[in-house]
Design an enzyme around this catalytic site. Structure first.
Site: not given
Length: 145
Positions: A61-63, A98, A113
């Site tokens: 739902m992130c623009h 975000m 990693d």
């Protein structure tokens, strides 16, 4: 997605942080550039920037927003704690929290990693928003305890 069509374009910034705990020897290897996979901080920096640019692809739902800049920086707290900070900026109708959080998350995962062959006990301890500016809801600055 939330309708942001009526919102005003303003300068938006966000700073996020992630803390990565590891053995002191592992952190020394990172600073000295002796980890077998290569320059951990350079690769993590690129990974964080790439992730910030793709945030809307990861979070449903992130623009999608055009970023003006993303800066990733690293410093040490204690002898076993690597801190990753990301600052994202845009001029838009929605914020970049975000994007900053995604950047530190991916940078932290990249550190893991690249170092897992020498230290499988690495812990990504904390990821949080430190501050944000701009927008209808105003500024936010995390109070440290």
């Amino acid at each position: 997605m939330v309708d942001v069509s009526g919102k005003e374009v303003t300068r938006r910034t966000a700073i996020a942080r992630s803390r990565i705990r590891m053995r002191p020897e592992t952190l020394n290897m990172i600073w000295e550039g002796t980890v077998g996979k290569g320059d951990v901080l350079a690769v993590a920096q690129v990974a964080g920037i790439m992730a910030a640019k793709k945030t809307a692809d990861f979070i449903p739902m992130c623009h999608p927003i055009p970023l003006k800049s993303v800066d990733i920086r690293f410093h040490e707290e204690e002898d076993s704690l690597l801190v990753v900070e990301a600052e994202a900026k845009t001029d838009n109708v929605t914020g970049v929290e975000m994007e900053a959080l995604t950047a530190v998350s991916m940078a932290s995962l990249t550190v893991y990693d690249m170092c897992k062959s020498v230290d499988k006990g690495i812990i990504i301890e904390e990821t949080c928003l430190l501050s944000k500016t701009g927008g209808k809801s105003g500024d936010y600055h995390r109070e440290e305890k």
